[in-house]
Design a protein around this motif. Structure first.
Motif, PDB file in Angstrom:
ATOM      1  N   GLY A  12     -13.613 -18.230   1.951  1.00  0.00           N
ATOM      2  CA  GLY A  12     -13.040 -18.053   3.294  1.00  0.00           C
ATOM      3  C   GLY A  12     -12.193 -19.217   3.756  1.00  0.00           C
ATOM      4  O   GLY A  12     -12.086 -19.479   4.962  1.00  0.00           O
ATOM      5  N   VAL A  14      -9.138 -19.367   4.019  1.00  0.00           N
ATOM      6  CA  VAL A  14      -8.037 -18.896   4.873  1.00  0.00           C
ATOM      7  C   VAL A  14      -8.424 -18.924   6.354  1.00  0.00           C
ATOM      8  O   VAL A  14      -7.583 -19.164   7.229  1.00  0.00           O
ATOM      9  CB  VAL A  14      -7.577 -17.478   4.434  1.00  0.00           C
ATOM     10  CG1 VAL A  14      -8.656 -16.425   4.686  1.00  0.00           C
ATOM     11  CG2 VAL A  14      -6.272 -17.077   5.102  1.00  0.00           C
ATOM     12  N   PHE A  15      -9.718 -18.737   6.654  1.00  0.00           N
ATOM     13  CA  PHE A  15     -10.161 -18.800   8.055  1.00  0.00           C
ATOM     14  C   PHE A  15      -9.928 -20.200   8.610  1.00  0.00           C
ATOM     15  O   PHE A  15      -9.494 -20.379   9.748  1.00  0.00           O
ATOM     16  CB  PHE A  15     -11.657 -18.457   8.163  1.00  0.00           C
ATOM     17  CG  PHE A  15     -12.000 -17.042   7.789  1.00  0.00           C
ATOM     18  CD1 PHE A  15     -11.504 -15.964   8.521  1.00  0.00           C
ATOM     19  CD2 PHE A  15     -12.847 -16.779   6.730  1.00  0.00           C
ATOM     20  CE1 PHE A  15     -11.834 -14.664   8.184  1.00  0.00           C
ATOM     21  CE2 PHE A  15     -13.189 -15.479   6.382  1.00  0.00           C
ATOM     22  CZ  PHE A  15     -12.677 -14.415   7.110  1.00  0.00           C
ATOM     23  N   GLU A  18      -6.205 -20.974   9.264  1.00  0.00           N
ATOM     24  CA  GLU A  18      -5.702 -20.391  10.513  1.00  0.00           C
ATOM     25  C   GLU A  18      -6.214 -21.156  11.726  1.00  0.00           C
ATOM     26  O   GLU A  18      -5.476 -21.347  12.694  1.00  0.00           O
ATOM     27  CB  GLU A  18      -6.093 -18.912  10.596  1.00  0.00           C
ATOM     28  CG  GLU A  18      -5.407 -18.032   9.562  1.00  0.00           C
ATOM     29  CD  GLU A  18      -3.881 -18.146   9.585  1.00  0.00           C
ATOM     30  OE1 GLU A  18      -3.283 -18.179  10.681  1.00  0.00           O
ATOM     31  OE2 GLU A  18      -3.281 -18.218   8.492  1.00  0.00           O
ATOM     32  N   CYS A 156     -18.737 -15.456   9.089  1.00  0.00           N
ATOM     33  CA  CYS A 156     -17.356 -15.072   8.762  1.00  0.00           C
ATOM     34  C   CYS A 156     -17.308 -13.559   8.570  1.00  0.00           C
ATOM     35  O   CYS A 156     -17.307 -13.056   7.427  1.00  0.00           O
ATOM     36  CB  CYS A 156     -16.896 -15.793   7.503  1.00  0.00           C
ATOM     37  SG  CYS A 156     -16.572 -17.538   7.753  1.00  0.00           S
ATOM     38  N   PRO A 158     -14.853 -10.745   9.901  1.00  0.00           N
ATOM     39  CA  PRO A 158     -13.656 -10.445  10.697  1.00  0.00           C
ATOM     40  C   PRO A 158     -13.717  -9.050  11.311  1.00  0.00           C
ATOM     41  O   PRO A 158     -14.471  -8.189  10.854  1.00  0.00           O
ATOM     42  CB  PRO A 158     -12.509 -10.561   9.692  1.00  0.00           C
ATOM     43  CG  PRO A 158     -13.133 -10.409   8.363  1.00  0.00           C
ATOM     44  CD  PRO A 158     -14.576 -10.749   8.462  1.00  0.00           C
ATOM     45  N   SER A 167      -4.608 -10.127   5.114  1.00  0.00           N
ATOM     46  CA  SER A 167      -5.764 -11.032   5.239  1.00  0.00           C
ATOM     47  C   SER A 167      -5.454 -12.216   6.156  1.00  0.00           C
ATOM     48  O   SER A 167      -6.348 -12.736   6.828  1.00  0.00           O
ATOM     49  CB  SER A 167      -6.234 -11.504   3.868  1.00  0.00           C
ATOM     50  OG  SER A 167      -5.182 -12.131   3.188  1.00  0.00           O
ATOM     51  N   ASP A 168      -4.188 -12.636   6.206  1.00  0.00           N
ATOM     52  CA  ASP A 168      -3.840 -13.751   7.115  1.00  0.00           C
ATOM     53  C   ASP A 168      -4.074 -13.343   8.567  1.00  0.00           C
ATOM     54  O   ASP A 168      -4.623 -14.101   9.365  1.00  0.00           O
ATOM     55  CB  ASP A 168      -2.371 -14.152   6.940  1.00  0.00           C
ATOM     56  CG  ASP A 168      -2.150 -14.973   5.677  1.00  0.00           C
ATOM     57  OD1 ASP A 168      -3.134 -15.270   4.982  1.00  0.00           O
ATOM     58  OD2 ASP A 168      -0.984 -15.302   5.381  1.00  0.00           O
ATOM     59  N   ALA A 171      -7.708 -13.168   9.277  1.00  0.00           N
ATOM     60  CA  ALA A 171      -8.268 -14.518   9.413  1.00  0.00           C
ATOM     61  C   ALA A 171      -7.855 -15.140  10.738  1.00  0.00           C
ATOM     62  O   ALA A 171      -8.642 -15.847  11.377  1.00  0.00           O
ATOM     63  CB  ALA A 171      -7.794 -15.382   8.251  1.00  0.00           C
ATOM     64  N   ARG A 172      -6.623 -14.886  11.161  1.00  0.00           N
ATOM     65  CA  ARG A 172      -6.129 -15.456  12.431  1.00  0.00           C
ATOM     66  C   ARG A 172      -6.966 -14.938  13.589  1.00  0.00           C
ATOM     67  O   ARG A 172      -7.354 -15.689  14.482  1.00  0.00           O
ATOM     68  CB  ARG A 172      -4.652 -15.092  12.623  1.00  0.00           C
ATOM     69  CG  ARG A 172      -3.920 -16.001  13.602  1.00  0.00           C
ATOM     70  CD  ARG A 172      -2.423 -15.742  13.582  1.00  0.00           C
ATOM     71  NE  ARG A 172      -1.893 -15.723  12.235  1.00  0.00           N
ATOM     72  CZ  ARG A 172      -1.173 -14.728  11.704  1.00  0.00           C
ATOM     73  NH1 ARG A 172      -0.887 -13.660  12.404  1.00  0.00           N
ATOM     74  NH2 ARG A 172      -0.747 -14.790  10.452  1.00  0.00           N
TER      75      ARG A 172
END
Ligand SMILES: Cc1cc2nc3c(=O)[nH]c(=O)nc-3n(C[C@H](O)[C@H](O)[C@H](O)COP(=O)(O)O)c2cc1C
Length: 196
Positions: A12, A14-15, A18, A156, A158, A167-168, A171-172
């Motif tokens: 994770g 990417v979380f 962001e 985590c 989403p 996925s971005d 994650a955002r």
């Protein structure tokens, strides 16, 4: 406010990327102390293709950092290791089961574990974005221990009701939820309105 953000070796990354980008752009935030664990570097390479600790922040932010400062997880003498440093809170994103165990049991044996310990003793917000599946009873017990000591367990997980296109974006929106929890509602964050 000053905030601490730690990234550990759970899936994770990417979380965290962001969240760091949002905090860099947030005028309410003066400084972000960023602490990557040694094992997070492996996951960063696997998941985001970002390798090494040198220039890590710039690679994650996509630009030179203006207010985010990277600290070494082995530097237990860093500012955030003391309760006298005016931190408004700490986010561990994502939080591995190993780091959860260290925090739950007060080991304070790395900068991340020590800063989390300090955050709890100073009664400041500590958000643990745990990531593992399924959980064993040790994980569950450590989450309960941490929550009893004052941490927020913010897994985590989403949302899908905002219909993220990739996925971005997913994650955002998750990062937006974490930051809202610490009092930093983000512009552009999806807010469920129901049927009005
Ligand atoms: C690609 C990859 C994904 C991982 N995902 C998880 C995970 O989701 N949750 C977890 O608790 N550990 C995960 N691990 C294992 C941790 O990285 C490992 O337990 C490590 O010791 C955690 O150290 P740290 O908490 O100091 O970062 C993963 C490891 C790798 C290489």
């Amino acid at each position: 406010m000053n905030l601490t953000v730690a990234i550990t070796g759970a899936s994770g990354a990417v979380f965290c990327r962001e969240a760091l980008r949002a905090l860099e752009a947030d005028d309410r935030v003066a400084q972000v102390s960023f602490v990557p664990s040694e094992n997070s570097l492996r996951v960063l390479a696997e998941e985001l293709g970002v390798s090494g600790r040198n220039g890590l922040l710039e690679k994650l932010l996509g630009a030179p950092a203006k207010k985010t400062v990277q600290l070494s997880d082995s530097d237990i003498g860093a500012s955030i290791a003391s309760g006298s440093y005016p931190s408004a809170g700490m986010i561990v994103l994502p939080c591995s089961m190993g780091t959860l165990a260290a925090i739950a049991n007060g080991l304070a044996n790395s900068l991340i574990a020590r800063a989390a310990d300090v955050t709890l003793k100073e009664r400041r917000p500590l958000i643990l974005c745990v990531r593992e599946t399924p959980f064993n009873r040790i994980h569950l017990r450590n989450m309960t221990l941490s929550a009893d000591a004052g941490a927020t367990i913010f897994p985590c997980i989403p949302t899908l009701y905002n219909k993220p296109v990739n996925s971005d974006e997913m994650a955002r929106q998750f990062a937006n939820r974490v930051l809202a929890h610490i009092g930093l509602q983000q512009p552009g964050a999806y807010v469920w309105k129901g049927e009005e």
